[in-house]
Design an enzyme around this catalytic site. Sequence first.
Site, PDB file in Angstrom:
ATOM      1  CG  HIS A 263      42.851  39.177  36.708  1.00  0.00           C
ATOM      2  ND1 HIS A 263      42.629  38.358  37.786  1.00  0.00           N
ATOM      3  CD2 HIS A 263      44.157  39.531  36.779  1.00  0.00           C
ATOM      4  CE1 HIS A 263      43.753  38.227  38.483  1.00  0.00           C
ATOM      5  NE2 HIS A 263      44.702  38.925  37.884  1.00  0.00           N
ATOM      6  CD  GLU A 264      46.118  41.237  34.081  1.00  0.00           C
ATOM      7  OE1 GLU A 264      46.692  42.030  34.859  1.00  0.00           O
ATOM      8  OE2 GLU A 264      46.263  39.998  34.156  1.00  0.00           O
ATOM      9  CG  HIS A 267      45.986  43.605  38.860  1.00  0.00           C
ATOM     10  ND1 HIS A 267      46.330  43.374  40.169  1.00  0.00           N
ATOM     11  CD2 HIS A 267      45.988  42.380  38.253  1.00  0.00           C
ATOM     12  CE1 HIS A 267      46.527  42.065  40.353  1.00  0.00           C
ATOM     13  NE2 HIS A 267      46.309  41.437  39.209  1.00  0.00           N
ATOM     14  CD  GLU A 293      45.953  38.054  41.564  1.00  0.00           C
ATOM     15  OE1 GLU A 293      46.687  38.989  41.190  1.00  0.00           O
ATOM     16  OE2 GLU A 293      45.484  37.222  40.768  1.00  0.00           O
TER      17      GLU A 293
HETATM   18 ZN    ZN Z   1      46.559  39.337  38.907  1.00  0.00          ZN
END
Ligand code: ZN
Length: 500
Positions: A263-264, A267, A293
Amino acid sequence: METTESKFGEYVRRIQHFQEALSLMAWDLRTGAPKNGVEARAEAIGTLSDEVFALVTSERMGEFLTDLESRFDGLDSKTAALVRECRREFDRYRKIPRDRYRAFVVLTARAESVWEEARDRDDFALFRPYLEEIVAMTREFAEYWGYEKEPYDALLDPYEPGVRTADIDPLFAELKAETVRLVEAIADSGHRPNAAALIRPVTRETQREVCRWALETIGYDFSGGRLDDTAHPFQITLNPGDVRVTTRYDERDIRTALFSVLHEGGHALYEQGIDKELAGTPLYAGASLGIHESQSRFWENVVGRSRAFWQRYYGELRDRLGGGWDDVDLETFYAGINDIRPSLIRTEADEVTYNLHIFLRYDLERALVSGALAVRDLPGAWREKSRELLGIEPSRDAEGVLQDVHWASGSFGYFPTYTLGNVYAAQFREALDRDLGGLDPVLAAGDLARVRGWLRERVHRPGKQLAPLDVLARATGVDHPAAEPLVRYWRGKFVPLYRL
Ligand code: ZN
Protein backbone atom coordinates in the site's frame (compact mmCIF):
# COMPACT_ATOMS: atom_id res chain seq x y z
CA MET A 1 17.84 39.93 -15.46
CA GLU A 2 15.72 38.70 -12.62
CA THR A 3 12.14 38.28 -13.74
CA THR A 4 9.04 38.05 -11.55
CA GLU A 5 8.83 34.40 -12.59
CA SER A 6 12.32 33.60 -11.31
CA LYS A 7 11.78 35.54 -8.06
CA PHE A 8 8.47 33.78 -7.59
CA GLY A 9 10.18 30.43 -8.21
CA GLU A 10 12.77 31.24 -5.58
CA TYR A 11 10.12 32.31 -3.10
CA VAL A 12 8.17 29.08 -3.62
CA ARG A 13 11.35 27.00 -3.26
CA ARG A 14 11.99 28.66 0.09
CA ILE A 15 8.58 27.48 1.30
CA GLN A 16 9.36 23.95 0.08
CA HIS A 17 12.59 23.97 2.08
CA PHE A 18 10.66 24.67 5.26
CA GLN A 19 8.25 21.91 4.24
CA GLU A 20 11.13 19.48 3.82
CA ALA A 21 12.34 20.24 7.33
CA LEU A 22 8.81 19.76 8.67
CA SER A 23 8.42 16.45 6.85
CA LEU A 24 11.73 15.16 8.17
CA MET A 25 10.74 16.14 11.72
CA ALA A 26 7.36 14.43 11.32
CA TRP A 27 8.98 11.27 9.89
CA ASP A 28 11.44 11.21 12.77
CA LEU A 29 8.66 11.56 15.37
CA ARG A 30 6.91 8.51 13.96
CA THR A 31 9.91 6.26 13.43
CA GLY A 32 11.51 6.12 16.84
CA ALA A 33 12.30 9.63 18.13
CA PRO A 34 12.93 9.47 21.90
CA LYS A 35 9.82 10.09 23.98
CA ASN A 36 11.45 12.78 26.10
CA GLY A 37 12.10 14.95 23.06
CA VAL A 38 8.54 14.91 21.74
CA GLU A 39 7.27 18.02 23.47
CA ALA A 40 10.16 20.24 22.40
CA ARG A 41 9.89 18.79 18.88
CA ALA A 42 6.19 19.66 18.75
CA GLU A 43 7.07 23.26 19.63
CA ALA A 44 9.72 23.40 16.93
CA ILE A 45 7.20 22.06 14.42
CA GLY A 46 4.75 24.74 15.55
CA THR A 47 7.32 27.48 14.93
CA LEU A 48 8.23 26.25 11.46
CA SER A 49 4.55 25.76 10.55
CA ASP A 50 3.88 29.37 11.54
CA GLU A 51 6.71 30.41 9.26
CA VAL A 52 5.23 28.46 6.35
CA PHE A 53 1.78 29.92 7.02
CA ALA A 54 3.26 33.43 6.98
CA LEU A 55 5.07 32.80 3.67
CA VAL A 56 2.07 31.21 1.96
CA THR A 57 -0.26 34.07 2.94
CA SER A 58 2.16 37.02 2.85
CA GLU A 59 1.63 40.37 1.10
CA ARG A 60 4.62 39.41 -1.03
CA MET A 61 2.85 36.24 -2.19
CA GLY A 62 -0.26 38.34 -2.91
CA GLU A 63 1.81 40.70 -5.09
CA PHE A 64 3.39 37.82 -7.02
CA LEU A 65 -0.03 36.31 -7.69
CA THR A 66 -1.65 39.57 -8.78
CA ASP A 67 1.25 40.34 -11.09
CA LEU A 68 1.38 36.88 -12.69
CA GLU A 69 -2.41 36.58 -12.95
CA SER A 70 -2.53 39.88 -14.87
CA ARG A 71 -0.69 38.11 -17.70
CA PHE A 72 -1.88 34.59 -16.99
CA ASP A 73 -2.46 33.64 -20.63
CA GLY A 74 1.18 34.31 -21.47
CA LEU A 75 2.56 32.03 -18.76
CA ASP A 76 4.01 28.61 -19.55
CA SER A 77 1.81 25.75 -18.37
CA LYS A 78 3.93 24.86 -15.35
CA THR A 79 4.01 28.45 -14.04
CA ALA A 80 0.28 28.79 -14.70
CA ALA A 81 -0.43 25.64 -12.67
CA LEU A 82 1.86 26.89 -9.91
CA VAL A 83 0.06 30.25 -9.77
CA ARG A 84 -3.30 28.46 -9.59
CA GLU A 85 -2.13 26.23 -6.75
CA CYS A 86 -0.57 29.10 -4.76
CA ARG A 87 -3.74 31.17 -5.25
CA ARG A 88 -5.85 28.31 -3.90
CA GLU A 89 -3.74 28.06 -0.76
CA PHE A 90 -3.50 31.83 -0.39
CA ASP A 91 -7.28 32.32 -0.55
CA ARG A 92 -7.99 29.33 1.60
CA TYR A 93 -5.94 30.67 4.49
CA ARG A 94 -6.59 34.38 3.98
CA LYS A 95 -10.34 33.86 4.14
CA ILE A 96 -10.04 32.73 7.76
CA PRO A 97 -9.29 35.41 10.37
CA ARG A 98 -5.78 34.78 11.65
CA ASP A 99 -6.88 34.41 15.30
CA ARG A 100 -9.57 31.86 14.35
CA TYR A 101 -7.05 29.80 12.40
CA ARG A 102 -4.66 29.77 15.35
CA ALA A 103 -7.49 28.83 17.71
CA PHE A 104 -8.30 25.88 15.43
CA VAL A 105 -4.68 24.68 15.34
CA VAL A 106 -4.44 24.82 19.14
CA LEU A 107 -7.87 23.18 19.58
CA THR A 108 -7.15 20.24 17.26
CA ALA A 109 -3.68 19.68 18.72
CA ARG A 110 -5.27 19.35 22.18
CA ALA A 111 -8.19 17.34 20.85
CA GLU A 112 -5.86 14.76 19.33
CA SER A 113 -4.26 13.96 22.66
CA VAL A 114 -7.63 13.99 24.47
CA TRP A 115 -9.02 11.68 21.76
CA GLU A 116 -6.16 9.24 22.36
CA GLU A 117 -6.92 9.15 26.06
CA ALA A 118 -10.66 8.87 25.43
CA ARG A 119 -10.08 5.94 23.08
CA ASP A 120 -7.76 4.19 25.55
CA ARG A 121 -10.31 4.65 28.35
CA ASP A 122 -13.31 4.02 26.10
CA ASP A 123 -14.77 7.32 27.29
CA PHE A 124 -16.57 9.34 24.61
CA ALA A 125 -17.76 11.93 27.15
CA LEU A 126 -14.16 13.02 27.65
CA PHE A 127 -13.77 13.79 23.95
CA ARG A 128 -17.27 15.18 23.37
CA PRO A 129 -16.74 18.88 24.29
CA TYR A 130 -13.69 19.04 22.00
CA LEU A 131 -15.55 17.49 19.11
CA GLU A 132 -18.45 19.88 19.63
CA GLU A 133 -16.09 22.82 19.34
CA ILE A 134 -14.34 21.33 16.31
CA VAL A 135 -17.65 20.79 14.52
CA ALA A 136 -18.73 24.38 15.32
CA MET A 137 -15.44 25.78 14.00
CA THR A 138 -15.58 23.55 10.92
CA ARG A 139 -19.00 24.98 10.10
CA GLU A 140 -17.68 28.48 10.68
CA PHE A 141 -14.75 27.85 8.29
CA ALA A 142 -17.03 26.41 5.61
CA GLU A 143 -18.89 29.74 5.67
CA TYR A 144 -15.63 31.68 5.20
CA TRP A 145 -14.63 29.47 2.26
CA GLY A 146 -18.08 29.51 0.70
CA TYR A 147 -19.96 26.84 -1.21
CA GLU A 148 -22.78 26.52 -3.68
CA LYS A 149 -25.08 23.88 -2.26
CA GLU A 150 -23.98 22.69 1.13
CA PRO A 151 -21.16 23.44 3.56
CA TYR A 152 -19.70 19.94 3.25
CA ASP A 153 -18.62 20.78 -0.33
CA ALA A 154 -16.29 23.47 1.02
CA LEU A 155 -14.62 20.83 3.22
CA LEU A 156 -14.28 18.19 0.52
CA ASP A 157 -12.76 20.54 -2.05
CA PRO A 158 -9.25 20.92 -0.59
CA TYR A 159 -8.86 17.12 -0.51
CA GLU A 160 -10.55 16.37 -3.82
CA PRO A 161 -10.66 19.56 -5.91
CA GLY A 162 -13.67 19.73 -8.19
CA VAL A 163 -15.57 16.82 -6.64
CA ARG A 164 -18.89 17.63 -4.91
CA THR A 165 -21.36 15.81 -2.70
CA ALA A 166 -23.65 15.81 -5.74
CA ASP A 167 -21.06 13.59 -7.51
CA ILE A 168 -20.49 11.37 -4.50
CA ASP A 169 -24.08 10.71 -3.42
CA PRO A 170 -25.24 8.68 -6.43
CA LEU A 171 -21.84 6.95 -6.65
CA PHE A 172 -21.90 5.87 -3.02
CA ALA A 173 -25.59 4.86 -3.20
CA GLU A 174 -24.87 2.53 -6.11
CA LEU A 175 -21.75 1.10 -4.51
CA LYS A 176 -23.49 0.64 -1.19
CA ALA A 177 -26.24 -1.48 -2.73
CA GLU A 178 -23.72 -3.58 -4.70
CA THR A 179 -21.42 -4.03 -1.72
CA VAL A 180 -24.15 -5.11 0.65
CA ARG A 181 -25.38 -7.61 -1.95
CA LEU A 182 -21.91 -9.01 -2.53
CA VAL A 183 -21.04 -9.28 1.16
CA GLU A 184 -24.32 -11.11 1.82
CA ALA A 185 -23.73 -13.49 -1.07
CA ILE A 186 -20.23 -14.24 0.23
CA ALA A 187 -21.56 -14.86 3.75
CA ASP A 188 -24.28 -17.15 2.36
CA SER A 189 -21.90 -19.05 0.10
CA GLY A 190 -20.78 -21.24 2.96
CA HIS A 191 -17.37 -21.11 1.34
CA ARG A 192 -14.66 -19.76 3.63
CA PRO A 193 -10.96 -19.43 2.87
CA ASN A 194 -8.64 -21.13 5.27
CA ALA A 195 -7.15 -17.85 6.47
CA ALA A 196 -5.82 -19.57 9.58
CA ALA A 197 -3.34 -21.41 7.35
CA LEU A 198 -1.45 -18.13 6.91
CA ILE A 199 -1.16 -17.47 10.62
CA ARG A 200 2.29 -18.74 11.51
CA PRO A 201 5.36 -17.16 13.04
CA VAL A 202 7.79 -15.25 10.82
CA THR A 203 10.56 -13.27 12.52
CA ARG A 204 10.71 -9.51 12.17
CA GLU A 205 14.08 -9.78 10.39
CA THR A 206 12.65 -12.14 7.79
CA GLN A 207 9.59 -9.95 7.32
CA ARG A 208 11.79 -6.90 6.81
CA GLU A 209 13.64 -8.72 4.04
CA VAL A 210 10.34 -9.80 2.49
CA CYS A 211 9.11 -6.19 2.55
CA ARG A 212 12.28 -4.94 0.86
CA TRP A 213 11.86 -7.62 -1.78
CA ALA A 214 8.18 -6.70 -2.30
CA LEU A 215 9.06 -3.03 -2.73
CA GLU A 216 11.86 -3.81 -5.18
CA THR A 217 9.56 -6.14 -7.08
CA ILE A 218 6.95 -3.46 -7.71
CA GLY A 219 9.71 -1.06 -8.80
CA TYR A 220 10.31 1.14 -5.77
CA ASP A 221 13.70 2.80 -6.11
CA PHE A 222 15.71 2.35 -2.91
CA SER A 223 18.40 4.77 -4.08
CA GLY A 224 15.70 7.41 -3.68
CA GLY A 225 14.05 6.10 -0.54
CA ARG A 226 14.17 3.89 2.54
CA LEU A 227 11.99 1.57 4.61
CA ASP A 228 11.52 1.96 8.37
CA ASP A 229 9.41 0.58 11.21
CA THR A 230 6.47 2.51 12.65
CA ALA A 231 3.24 2.01 14.61
CA HIS A 232 0.86 3.44 11.97
CA PRO A 233 2.34 2.97 8.48
CA PHE A 234 2.66 5.99 6.19
CA GLN A 235 4.59 7.23 3.17
CA ILE A 236 6.31 10.60 3.23
CA THR A 237 8.20 12.60 0.63
CA LEU A 238 11.04 14.86 1.71
CA ASN A 239 12.09 15.75 -1.83
CA PRO A 240 11.92 13.99 -5.21
CA GLY A 241 15.04 11.98 -4.43
CA ASP A 242 13.92 11.01 -0.95
CA VAL A 243 10.57 9.24 -0.91
CA ARG A 244 10.19 7.17 2.25
CA VAL A 245 8.05 4.20 3.21
CA THR A 246 7.24 2.77 6.63
CA THR A 247 5.50 -0.40 7.76
CA ARG A 248 4.64 -2.36 10.88
CA TYR A 249 5.07 -6.02 11.69
CA ASP A 250 2.93 -8.72 13.25
CA GLU A 251 5.24 -11.64 13.95
CA ARG A 252 2.33 -14.08 13.71
CA ASP A 253 0.79 -12.76 10.50
CA ILE A 254 2.91 -11.81 7.47
CA ARG A 255 -0.11 -10.20 5.79
CA THR A 256 0.03 -7.12 8.05
CA ALA A 257 3.50 -6.02 6.94
CA LEU A 258 3.28 -7.31 3.39
CA PHE A 259 0.07 -5.52 2.43
CA SER A 260 0.83 -2.35 4.29
CA VAL A 261 4.17 -2.14 2.50
CA LEU A 262 2.49 -2.74 -0.89
CA HIS A 263 0.00 0.00 0.00
CA GLU A 264 2.60 2.55 1.07
CA GLY A 265 4.81 1.39 -1.80
CA GLY A 266 1.99 2.31 -4.19
CA HIS A 267 1.93 5.82 -2.74
CA ALA A 268 5.72 5.94 -3.09
CA LEU A 269 5.70 4.84 -6.76
CA TYR A 270 3.39 7.79 -7.45
CA GLU A 271 5.77 10.20 -5.72
CA GLN A 272 8.82 8.73 -7.45
CA GLY A 273 7.06 8.98 -10.80
CA ILE A 274 6.22 12.69 -10.78
CA ASP A 275 7.96 14.88 -13.34
CA LYS A 276 11.24 16.05 -11.74
CA GLU A 277 10.74 19.42 -13.43
CA LEU A 278 8.19 20.10 -10.70
CA ALA A 279 10.75 19.70 -7.90
CA GLY A 280 10.83 22.56 -5.41
CA THR A 281 7.17 23.45 -5.97
CA PRO A 282 3.89 22.36 -4.36
CA LEU A 283 3.05 20.75 -7.73
CA TYR A 284 5.45 17.93 -6.87
CA ALA A 285 2.57 16.12 -5.15
CA GLY A 286 -0.43 13.94 -5.89
CA ALA A 287 -3.34 15.46 -7.81
CA SER A 288 -5.60 14.78 -4.81
CA LEU A 289 -5.94 12.42 -1.86
CA GLY A 290 -8.29 10.22 -3.88
CA ILE A 291 -5.89 9.85 -6.81
CA HIS A 292 -3.06 9.18 -4.36
CA GLU A 293 -5.11 6.52 -2.62
CA SER A 294 -5.95 4.95 -5.99
CA GLN A 295 -2.26 4.23 -6.47
CA SER A 296 -1.81 2.60 -3.08
CA ARG A 297 -4.98 0.52 -3.48
CA PHE A 298 -3.93 -0.45 -6.98
CA TRP A 299 -0.69 -2.06 -5.81
CA GLU A 300 -2.11 -3.38 -2.56
CA ASN A 301 -5.35 -4.87 -3.91
CA VAL A 302 -5.63 -4.92 -7.69
CA VAL A 303 -2.07 -6.25 -8.07
CA GLY A 304 -1.13 -7.48 -4.59
CA ARG A 305 -4.28 -9.51 -4.00
CA SER A 306 -4.57 -10.91 -7.52
CA ARG A 307 -4.00 -14.54 -8.43
CA ALA A 308 -1.97 -13.54 -11.50
CA PHE A 309 0.63 -11.65 -9.46
CA TRP A 310 1.12 -14.52 -7.03
CA GLN A 311 1.23 -17.09 -9.83
CA ARG A 312 4.48 -15.41 -10.74
CA TYR A 313 5.76 -14.46 -7.27
CA TYR A 314 4.42 -16.87 -4.67
CA GLY A 315 7.35 -19.24 -5.16
CA GLU A 316 9.78 -16.41 -4.52
CA LEU A 317 7.86 -15.30 -1.44
CA ARG A 318 7.79 -18.83 -0.06
CA ASP A 319 11.56 -19.19 -0.56
CA ARG A 320 12.10 -15.96 1.34
CA LEU A 321 9.87 -17.05 4.20
CA GLY A 322 12.17 -20.03 4.81
CA GLY A 323 10.82 -23.45 5.73
CA GLY A 324 7.42 -24.09 7.21
CA TRP A 325 5.30 -22.91 4.30
CA ASP A 326 5.48 -25.99 2.11
CA ASP A 327 1.96 -27.02 3.02
CA VAL A 328 0.53 -23.64 1.90
CA ASP A 329 -0.09 -23.84 -1.82
CA LEU A 330 -0.87 -20.94 -4.14
CA GLU A 331 -4.65 -21.38 -3.94
CA THR A 332 -4.65 -21.47 -0.15
CA PHE A 333 -2.48 -18.36 -0.03
CA TYR A 334 -4.60 -16.53 -2.61
CA ALA A 335 -7.84 -17.34 -0.77
CA GLY A 336 -6.27 -16.41 2.58
CA ILE A 337 -5.31 -12.92 1.40
CA ASN A 338 -8.87 -12.40 0.11
CA ASP A 339 -10.87 -13.20 3.20
CA ILE A 340 -14.02 -11.05 2.99
CA ARG A 341 -16.01 -10.52 6.17
CA PRO A 342 -17.50 -7.54 8.02
CA SER A 343 -15.38 -6.28 10.92
CA LEU A 344 -15.47 -3.30 13.26
CA ILE A 345 -12.14 -1.59 12.57
CA ARG A 346 -11.79 0.34 9.32
CA THR A 347 -8.02 0.01 8.98
CA GLU A 348 -8.24 -3.78 9.24
CA ALA A 349 -11.13 -4.17 6.79
CA ASP A 350 -10.86 -6.17 3.54
CA GLU A 351 -11.11 -4.47 0.14
CA VAL A 352 -14.88 -5.02 -0.20
CA THR A 353 -16.25 -4.18 3.26
CA TYR A 354 -13.78 -1.28 3.58
CA ASN A 355 -16.09 1.06 1.71
CA LEU A 356 -18.96 0.33 4.11
CA HIS A 357 -16.84 1.91 6.84
CA ILE A 358 -16.49 4.99 4.67
CA PHE A 359 -20.20 5.27 3.85
CA LEU A 360 -20.88 5.19 7.58
CA ARG A 361 -18.45 8.02 8.32
CA TYR A 362 -19.51 10.07 5.31
CA ASP A 363 -23.19 10.02 6.34
CA LEU A 364 -22.39 10.87 9.95
CA GLU A 365 -19.88 13.66 9.35
CA ARG A 366 -22.12 15.27 6.78
CA ALA A 367 -24.99 15.23 9.28
CA LEU A 368 -22.71 16.75 11.93
CA VAL A 369 -21.66 19.55 9.57
CA SER A 370 -25.20 20.29 8.40
CA GLY A 371 -26.44 20.31 11.99
CA ALA A 372 -28.83 17.39 11.45
CA LEU A 373 -26.92 15.33 14.02
CA ALA A 374 -25.71 16.55 17.42
CA VAL A 375 -22.34 15.34 18.75
CA ARG A 376 -24.03 13.93 21.88
CA ASP A 377 -26.08 11.60 19.66
CA LEU A 378 -23.08 10.48 17.63
CA PRO A 379 -22.16 7.22 19.45
CA GLY A 380 -25.73 5.95 19.15
CA ALA A 381 -25.95 6.98 15.51
CA TRP A 382 -22.66 5.17 14.87
CA ARG A 383 -23.98 1.91 16.33
CA GLU A 384 -27.16 2.15 14.35
CA LYS A 385 -25.31 2.78 11.06
CA SER A 386 -22.86 0.03 11.81
CA ARG A 387 -25.69 -2.44 12.29
CA GLU A 388 -27.37 -1.25 9.11
CA LEU A 389 -24.25 -1.38 6.91
CA LEU A 390 -21.99 -4.04 8.43
CA GLY A 391 -24.54 -6.13 10.26
CA ILE A 392 -22.52 -5.82 13.47
CA GLU A 393 -22.13 -3.12 16.08
CA PRO A 394 -19.32 -2.25 18.47
CA SER A 395 -19.86 -2.93 22.16
CA ARG A 396 -17.30 -0.24 23.02
CA ASP A 397 -16.91 3.28 21.58
CA ALA A 398 -13.17 2.60 21.36
CA GLU A 399 -14.02 0.13 18.58
CA GLY A 400 -16.66 2.44 17.15
CA VAL A 401 -16.85 6.20 17.07
CA LEU A 402 -13.46 6.66 18.76
CA GLN A 403 -11.39 4.48 16.42
CA ASP A 404 -10.14 7.17 13.97
CA VAL A 405 -8.10 10.31 14.60
CA HIS A 406 -9.57 12.27 11.64
CA TRP A 407 -12.34 14.15 13.46
CA ALA A 408 -10.01 15.03 16.33
CA SER A 409 -7.63 16.52 13.76
CA GLY A 410 -10.49 18.52 12.26
CA SER A 411 -10.21 16.61 8.96
CA PHE A 412 -13.87 16.64 7.93
CA GLY A 413 -14.29 15.81 4.24
CA TYR A 414 -11.29 13.46 4.22
CA PHE A 415 -13.00 10.06 4.55
CA PRO A 416 -14.72 9.92 1.13
CA THR A 417 -11.32 10.13 -0.59
CA TYR A 418 -10.54 6.57 0.57
CA THR A 419 -13.49 5.16 -1.36
CA LEU A 420 -12.80 7.47 -4.29
CA GLY A 421 -9.33 5.88 -4.30
CA ASN A 422 -10.86 2.40 -4.62
CA VAL A 423 -13.18 3.63 -7.36
CA TYR A 424 -10.44 5.37 -9.37
CA ALA A 425 -8.13 2.35 -8.96
CA ALA A 426 -10.73 0.11 -10.63
CA GLN A 427 -11.23 2.68 -13.41
CA PHE A 428 -7.47 2.74 -14.00
CA ARG A 429 -7.43 -1.06 -13.93
CA GLU A 430 -9.99 -1.29 -16.73
CA ALA A 431 -8.22 1.27 -18.89
CA LEU A 432 -4.90 -0.46 -18.32
CA ASP A 433 -6.41 -3.85 -19.05
CA ARG A 434 -7.68 -2.49 -22.37
CA ASP A 435 -4.46 -0.68 -23.31
CA LEU A 436 -2.19 -3.60 -22.41
CA GLY A 437 -4.43 -6.19 -24.01
CA GLY A 438 -5.09 -7.88 -20.65
CA LEU A 439 -3.59 -7.06 -17.27
CA ASP A 440 -3.51 -10.60 -15.84
CA PRO A 441 -1.09 -12.10 -18.39
CA VAL A 442 1.23 -9.12 -17.85
CA LEU A 443 1.17 -9.66 -14.07
CA ALA A 444 1.61 -13.41 -14.45
CA ALA A 445 4.66 -12.78 -16.63
CA GLY A 446 6.08 -10.45 -13.98
CA ASP A 447 6.25 -7.61 -16.49
CA LEU A 448 5.44 -5.04 -13.83
CA ALA A 449 7.52 -2.41 -15.62
CA ARG A 450 4.81 -2.20 -18.27
CA VAL A 451 2.14 -1.60 -15.64
CA ARG A 452 4.29 0.95 -13.86
CA GLY A 453 5.15 2.65 -17.15
CA TRP A 454 1.47 3.06 -18.02
CA LEU A 455 0.68 4.54 -14.61
CA ARG A 456 3.74 6.76 -14.73
CA GLU A 457 2.85 8.35 -18.04
CA ARG A 458 -0.87 8.69 -17.49
CA VAL A 459 -1.23 9.23 -13.75
CA HIS A 460 2.07 10.02 -12.02
CA ARG A 461 3.98 12.42 -14.25
CA PRO A 462 1.67 15.47 -14.14
CA GLY A 463 1.74 15.58 -10.31
CA LYS A 464 -0.52 18.33 -9.06
CA GLN A 465 -0.56 20.24 -12.35
CA LEU A 466 -3.87 18.57 -13.17
CA ALA A 467 -7.09 18.35 -11.17
CA PRO A 468 -8.06 14.80 -10.11
CA LEU A 469 -10.88 14.43 -12.64
CA ASP A 470 -8.54 15.62 -15.42
CA VAL A 471 -6.05 12.92 -14.44
CA LEU A 472 -8.87 10.41 -14.53
CA ALA A 473 -10.10 11.60 -17.93
CA ARG A 474 -6.58 11.60 -19.37
CA ALA A 475 -5.95 8.01 -18.29
CA THR A 476 -9.36 6.43 -18.81
CA GLY A 477 -11.37 8.67 -21.14
CA VAL A 478 -14.03 9.05 -18.43
CA ASP A 479 -14.15 12.35 -16.54
CA HIS A 480 -16.06 11.32 -13.41
CA PRO A 481 -15.80 8.64 -10.73
CA ALA A 482 -17.90 5.63 -11.77
CA ALA A 483 -18.94 2.58 -9.72
CA GLU A 484 -19.24 0.03 -12.55
CA PRO A 485 -15.53 -0.76 -13.05
CA LEU A 486 -15.14 -1.52 -9.34
CA VAL A 487 -18.27 -3.69 -9.33
CA ARG A 488 -17.06 -5.55 -12.46
CA TYR A 489 -13.62 -6.06 -10.90
CA TRP A 490 -15.18 -7.49 -7.72
CA ARG A 491 -17.49 -9.82 -9.64
CA GLY A 492 -14.63 -11.06 -11.79
CA LYS A 493 -12.65 -11.86 -8.70
CA PHE A 494 -15.07 -12.95 -5.99
CA VAL A 495 -17.67 -14.89 -7.96
CA PRO A 496 -15.17 -17.65 -8.79
CA LEU A 497 -13.28 -17.36 -5.50
CA TYR A 498 -16.42 -17.83 -3.39
CA ARG A 499 -18.25 -19.91 -6.00
CA LEU A 500 -21.19 -17.50 -6.02
ZN1 ZN B 1 -3.07 5.28 1.72
